[in-house]
Design a protein around this motif. Structure first.
Motif, PDB file in Angstrom:
ATOM      1  N   ALA A 603      35.553 -29.853 -11.833  1.00  0.00           N
ATOM      2  CA  ALA A 603      35.966 -29.650 -10.839  1.00  0.00           C
ATOM      3  C   ALA A 603      35.154 -30.093  -9.407  1.00  0.00           C
ATOM      4  O   ALA A 603      34.024 -29.923  -9.406  1.00  0.00           O
ATOM      5  CB  ALA A 603      36.787 -28.702 -10.231  1.00  0.00           C
ATOM      6  N   LYS A 604      35.285 -30.842  -8.049  1.00  0.00           N
ATOM      7  CA  LYS A 604      34.729 -30.703  -6.533  1.00  0.00           C
ATOM      8  C   LYS A 604      34.455 -29.921  -6.326  1.00  0.00           C
ATOM      9  O   LYS A 604      35.120 -28.937  -5.928  1.00  0.00           O
ATOM     10  CB  LYS A 604      35.533 -32.137  -6.633  1.00  0.00           C
ATOM     11  N   PRO A 605      33.082 -29.827  -6.466  1.00  0.00           N
ATOM     12  CA  PRO A 605      32.456 -28.267  -5.455  1.00  0.00           C
ATOM     13  C   PRO A 605      32.984 -27.875  -4.177  1.00  0.00           C
ATOM     14  O   PRO A 605      33.434 -28.819  -3.505  1.00  0.00           O
ATOM     15  CB  PRO A 605      31.472 -28.481  -5.998  1.00  0.00           C
ATOM     16  N   SER A 606      33.564 -27.227  -3.829  1.00  0.00           N
ATOM     17  CA  SER A 606      34.384 -27.561  -2.482  1.00  0.00           C
ATOM     18  C   SER A 606      32.968 -27.210  -0.846  1.00  0.00           C
ATOM     19  O   SER A 606      31.535 -27.419  -1.474  1.00  0.00           O
ATOM     20  CB  SER A 606      34.785 -25.662  -1.941  1.00  0.00           C
ATOM     21  N   ILE A 683      21.001 -31.199   0.973  1.00  0.00           N
ATOM     22  CA  ILE A 683      21.927 -32.224  -0.196  1.00  0.00           C
ATOM     23  C   ILE A 683      22.597 -33.037   1.090  1.00  0.00           C
ATOM     24  O   ILE A 683      23.085 -33.529   1.658  1.00  0.00           O
ATOM     25  CB  ILE A 683      23.113 -31.410  -0.815  1.00  0.00           C
ATOM     26  N   ILE A 684      22.303 -34.485   0.547  1.00  0.00           N
ATOM     27  CA  ILE A 684      22.898 -35.368   1.241  1.00  0.00           C
ATOM     28  C   ILE A 684      24.045 -36.412   0.683  1.00  0.00           C
ATOM     29  O   ILE A 684      24.865 -37.298   1.099  1.00  0.00           O
ATOM     30  CB  ILE A 684      21.994 -36.657   1.480  1.00  0.00           C
ATOM     31  N   SER A 685      24.538 -35.934  -0.597  1.00  0.00           N
ATOM     32  CA  SER A 685      25.321 -36.464  -1.037  1.00  0.00           C
ATOM     33  C   SER A 685      25.670 -36.021  -2.487  1.00  0.00           C
ATOM     34  O   SER A 685      24.960 -35.293  -3.478  1.00  0.00           O
ATOM     35  CB  SER A 685      25.985 -37.581  -1.428  1.00  0.00           C
ATOM     36  N   GLU A 686      27.584 -35.891  -3.250  1.00  0.00           N
ATOM     37  CA  GLU A 686      27.701 -35.175  -3.952  1.00  0.00           C
ATOM     38  C   GLU A 686      29.090 -36.108  -4.347  1.00  0.00           C
ATOM     39  O   GLU A 686      29.753 -36.902  -3.682  1.00  0.00           O
ATOM     40  CB  GLU A 686      27.988 -33.597  -3.419  1.00  0.00           C
ATOM     41  N   GLY A 687      29.291 -36.336  -5.624  1.00  0.00           N
ATOM     42  CA  GLY A 687      30.530 -36.591  -6.090  1.00  0.00           C
ATOM     43  C   GLY A 687      30.438 -37.031  -8.088  1.00  0.00           C
ATOM     44  O   GLY A 687      29.331 -36.204  -8.538  1.00  0.00           O
ATOM     45  N   ALA A 688      31.424 -37.023  -8.070  1.00  0.00           N
ATOM     46  CA  ALA A 688      31.697 -37.959  -9.533  1.00  0.00           C
ATOM     47  C   ALA A 688      30.829 -39.640  -9.826  1.00  0.00           C
ATOM     48  O   ALA A 688      31.463 -39.345  -9.267  1.00  0.00           O
ATOM     49  CB  ALA A 688      33.538 -37.848 -10.107  1.00  0.00           C
ATOM     50  N   ILE A 689      30.504 -39.497 -11.187  1.00  0.00           N
ATOM     51  CA  ILE A 689      29.750 -39.787 -11.808  1.00  0.00           C
ATOM     52  C   ILE A 689      30.305 -40.249 -13.208  1.00  0.00           C
ATOM     53  O   ILE A 689      30.681 -41.868 -14.049  1.00  0.00           O
ATOM     54  CB  ILE A 689      28.489 -40.048 -12.283  1.00  0.00           C
ATOM     55  N   ALA A 690      31.373 -39.356 -13.268  1.00  0.00           N
ATOM     56  CA  ALA A 690      32.101 -39.763 -14.982  1.00  0.00           C
ATOM     57  C   ALA A 690      32.817 -38.357 -14.709  1.00  0.00           C
ATOM     58  O   ALA A 690      32.772 -37.858 -14.091  1.00  0.00           O
ATOM     59  CB  ALA A 690      31.541 -39.902 -15.989  1.00  0.00           C
ATOM     60  N   ALA A 691      34.275 -38.839 -16.013  1.00  0.00           N
ATOM     61  CA  ALA A 691      34.645 -37.780 -16.109  1.00  0.00           C
ATOM     62  C   ALA A 691      33.909 -36.125 -16.245  1.00  0.00           C
ATOM     63  O   ALA A 691      32.880 -35.964 -17.295  1.00  0.00           O
ATOM     64  CB  ALA A 691      35.606 -37.424 -17.125  1.00  0.00           C
TER      65      ALA A 691
END
Ligand code: ATP
Ligand code: MG
Length: 876
Positions: A603-606, A683-691
């Motif tokens: 899941a996307k961390p809040s 931390i400067i960014s957070e995102g999904a790179i694959a499922a």
């Protein structure tokens, strides 16, 4: 016999003959610029053959995961169409490094096949190298003699072969030698009587195939092409495990063995189509069953499908399978991901990573399938459009370039494009397609392959000793160097007797710096590993290579890199603590300027969770924990200390453990002495790179400070602009609210002003016959406003035609409206009118009979356009 037992039997047979059984190396190769995937059992022993490292054991046996989809070995196009080539397969092998040679290798292969497995001798054939007078290499008489012992009464079972089949080379240069292949004839009695097996060896018959190749490495090929005898001779053998299973299980196709049947049965139950009825879908089922393995194993190895390099190759394999499913089995919905559990059942015993990672593998495949099915639909549409375009211009041949584009971007192989075109009585320019294909292959070869000269040996002092954990400078000697061309650039590779330079690995970039002798300074631009060899990349050749050198690593860069590397460990620890212990490292990049950390989490961390991760990691920084390193301990012991081993990572006999407090990691990288020198982690960014895989980017120390200061000064600039003295957030909120109120009142005003213009236009209306004609140029903020006015007039009972125009931001806009009664009874169309007048504004347009619009570059022509409409109607 089950596949599982057969693999075991092979390994045990060679264990009895004094061989050490080793693990399969990862299928995705990380430290070798000349190779993306392991394509033979010998790859992991390359350094031993090259003489770069001494062997730990002189006899080794294993089962190696191989992938043959690129470079020298590419079987991709065969897979599925035949029954015995796979993309990913297991290669059983036994090796002798300078110990036994041809006699034992042949005798044991023979004993294993005929006695342990009971394969009838009359079904087997052996080939030997016939020699090559032009290259001055003799026939392999030795091998011939030993084979005679196996076939005393069947001389026609020993065949001589050419260089192509019976001489093995690792590359253009390096170790090489003759080889003996073992082939098997699995045809029925009748067929074998009709035509003897020897006539079919190496002829592409699916029932007479090679199962084992015994390579005898006795030469070294130099860059000028000449051969020299090696002082120590080696044996390297490779046997296709799936093919052996087929033979032992009495089948005629690899796909009929228990390695593939569970998956194929599952495909049948999902699609409702039965395998083995020679239906058109058999090929598709084989392709899917095969590719599923390649893709799943590579994901387990840490290589996800992506847009470049190895990841792209994997994506293409998956797409090939999806396409076969789509065309061959009518599967327009994702389904391959549902096969993963069956695969894990069939192969998870020997490869436990498949079982433990099956959920992740399945999710990633689902995501790829979903995305590609969309593209596939687009590709099919593109073909349809091409076909209709070609038909219009009466061309019957699709250019090779277009066919290649379809292949490259949408995964349509030429034969599929051909098939679709044939349905329309058209053809593909196949030679043109092949040219494009060849060009691409050459391009990728150029990118991948190093054009390396021979090593110039200065002195032989054995392995390079790495001293970079303690020192950043060192007195050193050059042991060898060579010139290498990559992408047209020439660099010099230098190897030292010992070195403080850290070579790129484990995500950490290589050190830079220089080496200096009494008369020159050579800049080191990078340090890389080729297998285990540490190579210093330099811009020039040493003028006096035998001299003594001082090697110095760029300290500032090393310090910054170390801070980032330690920070990845702390973030990893904090992530597991905040998000849960399912979080596993999936990749990392550590440079002097920033770090990247990829991890599994669904899941996307809040925002709050991320804050807590950052806070936790920074607390570890402030606690100022010292580095504790335990080197040279067995993996088992490291595990018991709490370190987690990553799949797809190649660990040696012993490992190195890096600890900062409770953070325990297997790591070969360089780190800070104590965490306080990281200063701060941001931390400067957070995102999904694959499922199921996410990426964090962060900065530390001076870079973090810069980042934070930039942010703060931006906020301060805003405060100044807003003349805000108190709470900036409140000031911005106020500004946003004001702005939206202003926009609303502006819209109202514009609507009112447009209605006023309409009124004016209506006042100036003229009669053309019984039509009320309205026209005029008005001020409007968008073409939408013009349309709104048109609809206003359309609602009214009069039979009207309205033509209005506006200059909106330098572009001309025209709208034509024709009342419904006029379009119906009088057959007047707004489209006809717009076509007549659009030329005046240098544009074009269209629409429907009651409403048409046009846009153009020339607002100066609006008035003329209106006039022209009036004339057009007068002449109607
Ligand atoms: P072939 O001529 O059948 O393609 P090869 O000459 O390419 O075989 P080698 O490179 O000598 O084969 O590899 C050793 C063994 O590995 C072969 O004897 C065969 O049993 C097996 N093998 C090779 N390629 C494949 C493949 N694509 N799929 C399954 N097994 C293979
Ligand atoms: Mg081959």
């Amino acid at each position: 016999m089950k596949a599982q037992e057969l693999r075991h039997l092979f390994l045990e047979y060679f264990r009895d003959k004094g061989h050490e059984i080793v693990q399969s190396a990862p299928m995705v190769v990380k430290n070798d610029p000349t190779l993306m995937f392991t394509n033979a059992g010998m790859n992991q022993f390359k350094d031993i053959f090259l003489g770069n490292t001494p062997p730990k054991y002189n006899r080794i046996a294993n089962s190696q995961k191989c992938l043959r989809v690129s470079g020298k070995h590419n079987d991709l196009e065969e897979v599925g169409h035949d029954t015995y080539h796979h993309t990913m397969f297991e290669m059983l092998g036994n090796w002798s490094f300078g110990e036994y040679f041809k006699e034992e290798a042949i005798e044991w292969a023979w004993e294993f096949l005929t006695e342990r497995l009971g394969i009838p001798r009359e079904r087997l054939y052996a080939t030997i190298f016939r020699g090559s007078p032009e290259e001055n290499v003799p026939r392999d008489d030795e091998a011939f003699r030993f084979w005679q012992k196996c076939f005393p009464d069947m001389p026609h079972h020993i065949l001589e072969g050419p260089k192509k089949d019976n001489f093995w080379e690792m590359g253009d240069t390096g170790p090489c030698g003759p080889c003996s292949e073992i082939h098997i004839d699995v045809r029925g009695e009748k067929e074998r009587k009709k035509l003897p097996g020897q006539d079919l060896v190496n002829k592409g018959d699916p029932q007479v195939i090679e199962i084992w190749n015994l390579v005898f490495i006795q030469y070294n090929r130099k860059a000028d092409g000449s051969l020299e005898m090696l002082p120590a001779k080696h044996v390297d053998t490779g046997m296709g495990f799936e093919r052996l299973c087929m033979v032992v299980q009495g089948k005629k196709s690899n796909y009929d063995t228990d390695l593939f049947q569970p998956v194929i049965k599952e495909i049948s139950s999902i699609t409702g189509k039965k395998y083995g009825e020679k239906g058109t879908w058999d090929t598709a089922m084989r392709v899917i069953a095969d590719h599923l393995r390649a893709v799943s194993f590579s994901i387990a190895d840490g290589q996800l499908p992506s847009n470049n390099k190895a990841g792209y190759v994997i994506r293409r394999i998956l797409r090939r399978a999806v396409r076969y499913g789509y065309n061959g089995l009518g599967m327009e919905e994702p389904f391959m991901y549902r096969l993963v559990p069956k695969l894990a059942e069939a192969m998870g015993d020997h490869y436990p990573e498949l079982t433990s990672l099956k959920e992740l593998i399945s999710k990633i495949i689902l995501e790829e399938e979903t995305a590609f099915l969309k593209t596939l639909g687009k590709g099919l549409k593109m073909i349809e459009k091409m076909i209709s375009d070609l038909k219009k211009s009466s061309v019957r041949i699709l250019p090779g370039k277009v066919a290649f584009e379809l292949y490259d971007t949408f995964g349509f192989p030429a034969d599929l494009t051909q098939l679709i075109l044939r349905e329309h009585n058209m053809e593909v320019d196949i030679p043109g397609f092949e040219d494009e294909m060849k060009n691409q292959k050459e391009r990728s070869r150029e990118n991948a392959l190093l054009d390396a000269g021979d090593w110039q040996i200065i002195r032989d002092t054995g392995d390079t000793i790495f001293t970079g954990y303690q020192n950043t400078a060192e007195d050193v000697l050059i042991t060898r160097y060579r010139m290498v061309k990559t992408k047209g650039r020439e660099v010099c590779h230098i190897v030292l007797d010992k070195t403080p330079f850290y070579a790129e690995s484990g995500g950490q970039v290589g050190d830079t710096g220089f080496i200096q002798s009494h008369n020159e300074r050579i800049v080191i631009t990078d340090t890389v590993k080729e297998n285990d060899l540490i190579i210093h990349v330099a811009g020039k050749v040493p003028s006096e290579p035998a001299a003594g050198f001082r090697a110095e690593v760029s300290q500032e860069r090393r310090k910054m890199t170390a801070a980032n590397h330690t920070a990845t460990h702390l973030l990893h620890y904090a992530l597991r603590e905040v998000l849960g212990s399912h979080v596993e490292q999936k990749g990392s990049l550590v440079t002097p300027d920033r770090l990247r950390f990829d991890f599994s989490h669904f899941a996307k961390p809040s925002g709050d969770e991320l804050l807590r991760v950052e806070e936790r990691a920074n607390r570890l920084v402030m606690e100022n924990m010292n580095r504790q390193v335990t080197d040279n301990i067995p993996l088992k012991q490291a595990r018991s200390m709490g370190a987690v081993a990553l799949f797809g990572e190649k660990y040696g006999e012993t490992v190195r453990v890096v600890q900062f407090g409770d953070s325990v990691e297997l790591c070969g990288g360089t780190h800070v002495d104590s965490t306080a020198s990281i200063g701060i982690i941001k931390i400067i960014s957070e995102g999904a790179i694959a499922a199921g895989i996410r990426r964090i980017e962060a900065v530390t120390a001076a870079r973090a400070l810069e980042y934070i200061n930039e942010r703060i000064s931006a906020v301060e600039d805003i405060a100044v602009m807003l003349k805000s003295t108190g709470n900036i957030k409140e000031s911005v909120e106020k500004l946003v609210a004001e702005n939206s109120a202003l926009r609303k009142s502006l819209e109202k005003y514009q609507a009112r002003s447009a209605m006023n213009s309409l009124k004016e236009i209506e006042n100036r209306a003229i009669r053309i016959g019984d039509i009320r004609f309205l026209s005029g140029i008005i001020e409007a903020d968008s073409a939408e406003t013009l349309k709104t006015l048109a609809f206003e007039v359309r609602k009214k009972p009069e039979n009207s035609i309205m033509v209005i125009g506006s200059d909106i931001e330098g572009k001309a806009n025209l709208v034509v409206m024709v009342s419904d009664r006029l379009t119906g009874e009088r057959n007047i169309s707004a489209v006809d009118i717009i076509k007549v007048i659009a030329g005046e504004i240098n544009g074009g347009g269209g629409g429907q009979p009651f409403l048409a619009t046009a846009g153009g570059k020339n607002p100066g022509g609006l008035a003329k356009a209106l006039k022209k409409a009036e004339e057009f109607l007068k002449n109607l």
